[in-house]
Design a protein around this motif. Structure first.
Motif, PDB file in Angstrom:
ATOM      1  N   LEU A 246      -3.831  68.573  54.442  1.00 51.06           N
ATOM      2  CA  LEU A 246      -4.091  67.456  55.342  1.00 51.06           C
ATOM      3  C   LEU A 246      -3.029  66.392  55.081  1.00 51.06           C
ATOM      4  O   LEU A 246      -2.981  65.805  54.004  1.00 51.06           O
ATOM      5  CB  LEU A 246      -5.486  66.885  55.095  1.00 51.06           C
ATOM      6  N   PHE A 247      -2.170  66.152  56.069  1.00 54.18           N
ATOM      7  CA  PHE A 247      -1.150  65.113  55.980  1.00 54.18           C
ATOM      8  C   PHE A 247      -1.665  63.865  56.692  1.00 54.18           C
ATOM      9  O   PHE A 247      -2.347  63.957  57.720  1.00 54.18           O
ATOM     10  CB  PHE A 247       0.149  65.573  56.636  1.00 54.18           C
ATOM     11  N   VAL A 248      -1.324  62.698  56.149  1.00 53.05           N
ATOM     12  CA  VAL A 248      -1.808  61.442  56.723  1.00 53.05           C
ATOM     13  C   VAL A 248      -0.671  60.424  56.727  1.00 53.05           C
ATOM     14  O   VAL A 248      -0.118  60.101  55.667  1.00 53.05           O
ATOM     15  CB  VAL A 248      -3.003  60.866  55.937  1.00 53.05           C
ATOM     16  N   THR A 249      -0.335  59.902  57.898  1.00 54.58           N
ATOM     17  CA  THR A 249       0.636  58.814  57.982  1.00 54.58           C
ATOM     18  C   THR A 249      -0.074  57.480  57.740  1.00 54.58           C
ATOM     19  O   THR A 249      -1.277  57.348  57.969  1.00 54.58           O
ATOM     20  CB  THR A 249       1.311  58.776  59.360  1.00 54.58           C
ATOM     21  N   THR A 250       0.690  56.499  57.277  1.00 53.16           N
ATOM     22  CA  THR A 250       0.160  55.150  57.080  1.00 53.16           C
ATOM     23  C   THR A 250       1.174  54.136  57.585  1.00 53.16           C
ATOM     24  O   THR A 250       2.282  54.494  57.999  1.00 53.16           O
ATOM     25  CB  THR A 250      -0.166  54.870  55.596  1.00 53.16           C
ATOM     26  N   ALA A 251       0.785  52.847  57.559  1.00 52.46           N
ATOM     27  CA  ALA A 251       1.624  51.799  58.141  1.00 52.46           C
ATOM     28  C   ALA A 251       1.585  50.536  57.290  1.00 52.46           C
ATOM     29  O   ALA A 251       0.649  50.312  56.518  1.00 52.46           O
ATOM     30  CB  ALA A 251       1.152  51.484  59.556  1.00 52.46           C
ATOM     31  N   ARG A 252       2.620  49.715  57.477  1.00 52.43           N
ATOM     32  CA  ARG A 252       2.665  48.384  56.866  1.00 52.43           C
ATOM     33  C   ARG A 252       2.449  47.279  57.887  1.00 52.43           C
ATOM     34  O   ARG A 252       2.331  46.111  57.512  1.00 52.43           O
ATOM     35  CB  ARG A 252       4.014  48.165  56.172  1.00 52.43           C
TER      36      ARG A 252
END
Length: 282
Positions: A246-252
């Protein structure tokens, strides 16, 4: 099950991860950074654009479909060249593309939104058999576009409403009837961002501001939660061996005190397999 960092490159707004099933390779976007990034084993690469790009599907081994703020494009992975397939709100400089995914019929669903998240400025479209049709309008932040394994249900969300909706589809993949609430997150104060469906038909939803991905069974029951280090978890994707990563992108974006774990991509091995991304037919 805590996720580990998969790729340390910082994205202001990481989004749109997908695993190319023929290449065995993860692609994702930094929308605000106007970049497409990829990683295959220890090889990394990125491409820069002159406009916002946000979502993709695969046409063949060497060609992607990429959604930008002005259109849907063919994109050559080896050359970086792109050619326009269909305009997408190109006449409106106030909007950009956001969440999108290929459907089981070879179509591609794509959401648009105001660049300043203006209320109701966006919509959700479907590209299929050479044309684009607007499916839903007055959307503020379109997210969670994904599909049940049998192709007869689509899911989507307008994030500020804090609900994931379930939309019945006909035998050609077009909406039939009105959408109904699948999961209501208002009581918990959670913000549904991107989602993906696994091989058992459960929906995995990244929840913006909560640093987690939650799995909901086909009846909407919460099954499990996977924490990630980035507070703004934005979208999940399955890939890797047996589609169990399971890959998960995140943000700033919007963080006044970004930490090292904000804006990177995470991964966590699961006991449940995902589904291979559908090929886009053009």
């Amino acid at each position: 099950m805590q996720a580990a960092v998969y790729d340390e490159r910082i994205c202001e707004l990481g989004e749109g991860p997908f695993w190319h099933p023929e290449r065995g390779q993860l692609f994702w976007f930094d929308i605000l950074g106007r970049r497409l990034l990829t990683r295959a084993a220890d090889r990394t690469q990125e491409w820069r654009f002159d406009e916002h790009v946000s979502a993709a599907g695969w046409i063949d081994r060497d060609t992607l479909l990429i959604a930008s703020e002005t259109g849907l494009y063919r994109f050559g992975i080896a050359t970086g060249a792109r050619s326009l397939l269909h305009p997408l709100e190109a006449e409106n400089p106030e909007t950009r593309s956001n969440d999108g995914r290929a459907d089981p019929f070879g179509g591609f669903w794509i959401g648009t939104m105001g660049k300043r998240a203006q209320d109701g400025a966006g919509a959700i479209y479907r590209m299929h058999e050479g044309r684009i049709v607007k499916l839903f309008d007055a959307i503020t932040i379109p997210n969670s576009i994904c599909f049940a394994p049998d192709g007869r249900t689509a899911y989507f969300a307008d994030t500020p409403r804090r609900q994931i909706l379930r939309q019945p589809l006909d035998a050609a993949g077009w909406p039939t009837g009105a959408p109904a609430v699948f999961v209501d997150l208002n009581a918990e104060g959670l913000n549904p961002d991107g989602s993906v469906v696994d091989a058992e038909g459960a929906l995995w939803n990244a929840q913006w501001g909560a640093g987690r991905v939650a799995r909901y069974l086909p009846d909407g029951t919460l099954d499990r939660v996977v924490p990630v280090g980035g507070r703004h978890s934005s979208c999940p994707a399955f890939g890797g061996a047996g589609l169990r990563d399971l890959f998960v992108t995140t943000a700033r974006e919007g963080l006044s005190d970004p930490q090292p774990g904000d804006g990177v991509v995470y991964s966590a091995v699961q006991t449940i397999a995902g589904l291979a991304e559908h090929r886009v037919s053009i």
